[in-house]
Motif scaffolding. Structure first.
Motif, PDB file in Angstrom:
ATOM      1  N   TYR A  21       0.802  -1.082   0.088  1.00 14.03           N
ATOM      2  CA  TYR A  21      -0.055   0.102  -0.004  1.00 14.03           C
ATOM      3  C   TYR A  21       0.823   1.235   0.238  1.00 14.03           C
ATOM      4  CZ  TYR A  21      -3.142   3.730   1.437  1.00 14.03           C
ATOM      5  OH  TYR A  21      -3.877   4.902   1.459  1.00 14.03           O
ATOM      6  N   CYS A  24       2.380   2.088  -3.147  1.00 16.88           N
ATOM      7  CA  CYS A  24       1.400   2.430  -4.097  1.00 16.88           C
ATOM      8  C   CYS A  24       1.164   4.148  -3.967  1.00 16.88           C
ATOM      9  CB  CYS A  24       0.066   1.670  -4.000  1.00 16.88           C
ATOM     10  SG  CYS A  24       0.220   0.329  -4.708  1.00 16.88           S
ATOM     11  N   LEU A  30       4.933   5.126  -8.798  1.00 18.52           N
ATOM     12  CA  LEU A  30       3.974   5.057  -9.655  1.00 18.52           C
ATOM     13  C   LEU A  30       4.430   5.700 -11.141  1.00 18.52           C
ATOM     14  CD1 LEU A  30       1.136   6.720  -7.581  1.00 18.52           C
ATOM     15  CD2 LEU A  30       1.613   3.888  -8.208  1.00 18.52           C
ATOM     16  N   THR A  35       1.499   3.911 -13.625  1.00 17.28           N
ATOM     17  CA  THR A  35       0.481   3.591 -12.842  1.00 17.28           C
ATOM     18  C   THR A  35      -0.258   4.934 -12.259  1.00 17.28           C
ATOM     19  OG1 THR A  35       1.144   1.518 -11.879  1.00 17.28           O
ATOM     20  CG2 THR A  35      -0.653   2.463 -10.755  1.00 17.28           C
ATOM     21  N   SER A  38      -5.048   5.136  -8.261  1.00 17.63           N
ATOM     22  CA  SER A  38      -5.083   5.255  -6.640  1.00 17.63           C
ATOM     23  C   SER A  38      -5.563   3.968  -6.150  1.00 17.63           C
ATOM     24  CB  SER A  38      -5.517   6.530  -5.980  1.00 17.63           C
ATOM     25  OG  SER A  38      -4.790   7.607  -6.472  1.00 17.63           O
ATOM     26  N   ILE A  44      -6.031  -3.291  -2.700  1.00 19.30           N
ATOM     27  CA  ILE A  44      -4.712  -4.211  -2.785  1.00 19.30           C
ATOM     28  C   ILE A  44      -5.035  -5.365  -2.043  1.00 19.30           C
ATOM     29  CG2 ILE A  44      -2.404  -4.316  -1.939  1.00 19.30           C
ATOM     30  CD1 ILE A  44      -2.315  -1.108  -2.268  1.00 19.30           C
TER      31      ILE A  44
END
Length: 178
Positions: A21, A24, A30, A35, A38, A44
């Motif tokens: 997490y 990310c 990202l 990516t 969100s 996740i």
């Protein structure tokens, strides 16, 4: 479990979700992967629960041999046993772990799993041209550039190419001999 001198790979557990997490939420990480989404903590966790039931992929936590701490994750995905090929992705969860050999060793362990245990002939990946560190790491591991999807990502007011790379079983076997 696959074990090296710096890291080991093991199945992903619930306690790995916090590290995933946090990774990310990092803008630079990202950007390296292109990516834009969100993810919440629950998304996740649900994704990895689903991944663990998917026979076409194997997900691993990358753990420090010294501390046992989860420092990243990798996946062999879209496993196609008929054609003996699969995709590959790897992520180290913190910039503190970059340039220390962890990703290189984790990739080598993943290659051994793909070619020796799964008996694949081809492992392939995509990496964006702005991810110079990633490209160099993949080349160091033995992946070869096979093609370029020009200007396939637009981010920060500029385009990046998507580079297709792969390693074949014969490339892996040749590297093992040295």
């Amino acid at each position: 479990m696959k074990k090296g001198t710096l890291v080991y790979l093991r199945a992903i557990k619930d306690e790995d979700m916090e590290s995933m997490y946090r990774s990310c939420q990092d803008e630079e990480l990202l950007y390296m992967t292109g990516t834009r989404t969100s993810f919440t903590f629950d998304q996740i966790r649900e994704s990895y629960k689903r991944f663990s039931q998917d026979p076409s992929r194997r997900d691993f936590a990358i753990c420090s041999l010294d501390s046992g701490e989860t420092i990243g994750d990798l996946a062999i995905l879209d496993i196609d046993l008929h054609n003996k090929k699969a995709g590959f992705r790897i992520a180290l969860h913190s910039k503190d772990t970059w340039n220390k050999g962890y990703g290189t060793e984790a990739t080598q362990l993943a290659l051994a799993f793909a070619f020796e245990e799964l008996q694949l002939n081809r492992l392939e990946l995509e990496v964006y041209s702005h991810n110079i560190r990633g490209i160099k790491a993949y080349e160091k591991a033995g992946f070869k550039k096979e093609g370029t999807l020009r200007q396939s990502l637009y981010w920060n007011h500029r385009y990046s190419d998507e580079i297709l790379m792969a390693m074949l079983r014969k490339d892996y076997d040749n590297r093992k001999q040295f």
